[in-house]
Structure formats: C-alpha cells, structure tokens
Design a protein around this motif. Structure first.
Motif, PDB file in Angstrom:
ATOM      1  N   ARG A 121       0.833  -1.213   0.000  1.00  0.00           N
ATOM      2  CA  ARG A 121       0.000   0.000   0.000  1.00  0.00           C
ATOM      3  C   ARG A 121       0.868   1.263   0.000  1.00  0.00           C
ATOM      4  NH1 ARG A 121      -5.602  -0.560  -0.929  1.00  0.00           N
ATOM      5  NH2 ARG A 121      -6.459  -2.264   0.293  1.00  0.00           N
ATOM      6  N   THR A 122       1.992   1.230   0.723  1.00  0.00           N
ATOM      7  CA  THR A 122       2.894   2.373   0.746  1.00  0.00           C
ATOM      8  C   THR A 122       3.511   2.604  -0.628  1.00  0.00           C
ATOM      9  OG1 THR A 122       3.410   1.944   3.085  1.00  0.00           O
ATOM     10  CG2 THR A 122       4.921   3.368   1.876  1.00  0.00           C
ATOM     11  N   ALA A 123       3.884   1.506  -1.287  1.00  0.00           N
ATOM     12  CA  ALA A 123       4.428   1.619  -2.643  1.00  0.00           C
ATOM     13  C   ALA A 123       3.420   2.275  -3.583  1.00  0.00           C
ATOM     14  CB  ALA A 123       4.816   0.232  -3.169  1.00  0.00           C
ATOM     15  N   GLU A 128       1.344   7.208  -6.610  1.00  0.00           N
ATOM     16  CA  GLU A 128       0.259   8.120  -6.955  1.00  0.00           C
ATOM     17  C   GLU A 128       0.472   9.530  -6.419  1.00  0.00           C
ATOM     18  OE1 GLU A 128      -3.233   6.308  -5.451  1.00  0.00           O
ATOM     19  OE2 GLU A 128      -2.978   4.463  -6.602  1.00  0.00           O
ATOM     20  N   GLY A 129       1.438   9.693  -5.518  1.00  0.00           N
ATOM     21  CA  GLY A 129       1.610  10.981  -4.864  1.00  0.00           C
ATOM     22  C   GLY A 129       2.675  11.839  -5.526  1.00  0.00           C
ATOM     23  N   PRO A 130       2.998  12.989  -4.904  1.00  0.00           N
ATOM     24  CA  PRO A 130       4.030  13.878  -5.437  1.00  0.00           C
ATOM     25  C   PRO A 130       5.412  13.251  -5.304  1.00  0.00           C
ATOM     26  CG  PRO A 130       3.257  14.662  -3.303  1.00  0.00           C
ATOM     27  CD  PRO A 130       2.368  13.520  -3.682  1.00  0.00           C
ATOM     28  N   ARG A 131       6.141  13.149  -6.419  1.00  0.00           N
ATOM     29  CA  ARG A 131       7.427  12.469  -6.421  1.00  0.00           C
ATOM     30  C   ARG A 131       8.539  13.295  -5.765  1.00  0.00           C
ATOM     31  NH1 ARG A 131       7.389   8.349 -10.265  1.00  0.00           N
ATOM     32  NH2 ARG A 131       5.276   7.531 -10.335  1.00  0.00           N
ATOM     33  N   GLU A 132       8.360  14.618  -5.664  1.00  0.00           N
ATOM     34  CA  GLU A 132       9.442  15.451  -5.154  1.00  0.00           C
ATOM     35  C   GLU A 132       9.545  15.397  -3.633  1.00  0.00           C
ATOM     36  OE1 GLU A 132       5.726  17.958  -5.504  1.00  0.00           O
ATOM     37  OE2 GLU A 132       6.826  16.512  -6.746  1.00  0.00           O
ATOM     38  N   GLY A 140       6.848   9.043   6.458  1.00  0.00           N
ATOM     39  CA  GLY A 140       5.864   8.750   7.489  1.00  0.00           C
ATOM     40  C   GLY A 140       4.452   9.070   7.041  1.00  0.00           C
ATOM     41  N   ALA A 141       4.286  10.182   6.305  1.00  0.00           N
ATOM     42  CA  ALA A 141       2.968  10.554   5.803  1.00  0.00           C
ATOM     43  C   ALA A 141       2.457   9.512   4.813  1.00  0.00           C
ATOM     44  CB  ALA A 141       3.030  11.934   5.137  1.00  0.00           C
ATOM     45  N   LEU A 142       3.346   8.988   3.976  1.00  0.00           N
ATOM     46  CA  LEU A 142       2.944   7.962   3.013  1.00  0.00           C
ATOM     47  C   LEU A 142       2.545   6.675   3.719  1.00  0.00           C
ATOM     48  CD1 LEU A 142       5.606   8.515   0.210  1.00  0.00           C
ATOM     49  CD2 LEU A 142       3.146   8.848   0.002  1.00  0.00           C
ATOM     50  N   PRO A 206     -14.652  11.698  -2.508  1.00  0.00           N
ATOM     51  CA  PRO A 206     -13.574  12.528  -3.065  1.00  0.00           C
ATOM     52  C   PRO A 206     -12.264  11.771  -3.091  1.00  0.00           C
ATOM     53  CG  PRO A 206     -14.055  13.187  -0.803  1.00  0.00           C
ATOM     54  CD  PRO A 206     -15.135  12.186  -1.200  1.00  0.00           C
ATOM     55  N   ALA A 207     -11.460  12.011  -4.109  1.00  0.00           N
ATOM     56  CA  ALA A 207     -10.169  11.337  -4.215  1.00  0.00           C
ATOM     57  C   ALA A 207      -9.226  11.848  -3.128  1.00  0.00           C
ATOM     58  CB  ALA A 207      -9.538  11.602  -5.599  1.00  0.00           C
ATOM     59  N   GLU A 208      -8.463  10.924  -2.545  1.00  0.00           N
ATOM     60  CA  GLU A 208      -7.530  11.310  -1.499  1.00  0.00           C
ATOM     61  C   GLU A 208      -6.198  11.695  -2.114  1.00  0.00           C
ATOM     62  OE1 GLU A 208      -5.561   7.174  -0.119  1.00  0.00           O
ATOM     63  OE2 GLU A 208      -7.674   7.411   0.346  1.00  0.00           O
ATOM     64  N   GLU A 209      -5.399  12.426  -1.365  1.00  0.00           N
ATOM     65  CA  GLU A 209      -4.089  12.863  -1.824  1.00  0.00           C
ATOM     66  C   GLU A 209      -3.030  12.169  -0.989  1.00  0.00           C
ATOM     67  OE1 GLU A 209      -3.745  17.036  -1.779  1.00  0.00           O
ATOM     68  OE2 GLU A 209      -5.534  17.407  -2.988  1.00  0.00           O
ATOM     69  N   PRO A 210      -2.324  11.145  -1.541  1.00  0.00           N
ATOM     70  CA  PRO A 210      -1.293  10.450  -0.789  1.00  0.00           C
ATOM     71  C   PRO A 210      -0.209  11.419  -0.332  1.00  0.00           C
ATOM     72  CG  PRO A 210      -1.840   9.290  -2.810  1.00  0.00           C
ATOM     73  CD  PRO A 210      -2.525  10.613  -2.884  1.00  0.00           C
TER      74      PRO A 210
END
Length: 213
Positions: A121-123, A128-132, A140-142, A206-210
């Motif tokens: 799930r973390t992968a 899907e999230g911001p790569r920078e 930790g947030a991921l 609503p779509a979540e933001e990883p």
C-alpha cells in the motif's frame, strides 16, 4: 487489420512478459533487502504505465527506483527492521524455545502478512503521490496514508495478503520463482488500487491525496 481476439492475445502476452521482466528487476533491486520498498514502488509505477499504455522503458523504472529510494529510505529501513524482528520471533516459535510457541508462530505470520500489505500500500501511495517529497516526514505521511487505505479497503487488503501468501507458496515450491514474485505483487497492487479507486468513484467519494496526511 488484426482481429480483436488476436489483439487481446497480444496484449495479454505483452503484460505477461512485462510482469516477468519487472519481477526480475525488482528482485535484483531488492538484493540489499532494505531497498525492497522502493523497488516494489518502482515496479508498481512501471506496470501501471504499461496497463495504461504509457512508457515501459527500463530507464524509467530505474529512475523511479532512485526517486522512490530518496523519498522512502526511512520507511524502507523501518519496514526492514520490523520484518527482521518478526522473522526472529518466528524462528524462536519454530524452535520451541519460548512459551506458547504455536501462538508465537501464528502471530508472527499474521503480522508479517500485515506488514507486507502495508508495504504494498505504501508503494502504491508513493506512486500516486508527489514524487518530489522526500525525507522521514514525507515517508511517514505515506505510511500513514497507506495504513488508512488498508483499513478503509479491508477486502482489498485481504486480496493483497492472499497474493503475498500465494507468492510465498510459489517460492516454497520452486525457489527460482522468487524472480517473478516482485512483478506479481506489483500487478496485484495495481489491480487492488484500481479496484479501490473505481469503488470510490462509484460511491462518489472525493479522491484522497497520498502524502497529504
């Protein structure tokens, strides 16, 4: 013009080949053990690009691995440490040197499966999230976003756990199959995440933001 059946066969065979290639690359990148999480994240990104008709160059996969390592090194180290601890507990239970060794074995196996699901799930959350985003706080947030996904999509988490168990059985039956398990798990992650997103869209959520947690 190719017939529809021939196109489906070609597409399916292409996906099969990409799974094999991804599995080998993920296995090689995971040799240091601590790099397993970014390797799987890169494999997930690669197979998602393939099934959506985008780039499938190995250079992109390796670039994703480098980016995932920069973002996830802290989480990768944590996953490795916890996995080693659980494997140590499992070995103690198998050796019968601790009271309630049967319970220790079962608990260790269940926790290892849960850890594997959280890793997958973390992968997916990184892909899907911001790569920078990078650093321990971003990692930790991921991980927290992945835990929320696992809890909010229990059936998907069970499917991922089943995929991990089946890959374990494959490797137990024939050790060289270890070379393809990375591709199989990456594909399972892509499928489960697509299923989750489709169900969310159907429910109007609503779509979540990883990484935003």
């Amino acid at each position: 013009m190719a017939e529809p059946g021939a196109r489906r066969w070609t597409t399916g065979f292409s996906l099969f080949g990409e799974i094999l290639i991804t599995g080998v690359v993920v296995a090689v990148l995971s040799l240091p053990v601590v790099t397993a999480l970014p390797a799987v994240a890169a494999g997930v990104a690669h197979l998602r690009r393939h099934v959506t008709g985008r780039s499938v160059r190995m250079a992109d996969l390796l670039r994703d691995f480098a980016a995932a390592w920069r973002a996830l090194w802290a989480a990768a180290a944590g996953f490795t440490l916890v996995a080693l601890l659980l494997l140590w507990n499992l070995s103690l239970g198998q050796a019968g040197v601790v009271p309630g060794s049967g319970g220790v074995r079962v608990a260790s196996l269940v926790l290892l499966a849960a850890l594997a699901v959280l890793l997958l799930r973390t992968a997916a959350a990184w892909e899907e999230g911001p790569r920078e985003a990078a650093g321990a706080a971003a990692a930790g947030a991921l991980v927290r976003a992945a835990a929320q996904r696992a809890a909010g999509d229990v059936s998907g988490s069970v499917l991922l756990a089943f995929a991990c168990v089946m890959c374990g059985v494959f490797v137990w039956m024939l050790l060289p199959l270890l070379l393809v398990t990375g591709g199989l798990l990456a594909l399972a992650t892509v499928a489960v995440e697509h299923r989750r997103q489709t169900r969310q869209a159907g429910d109007g959520e609503p779509a979540e933001e990883p990484g935003a947690a």
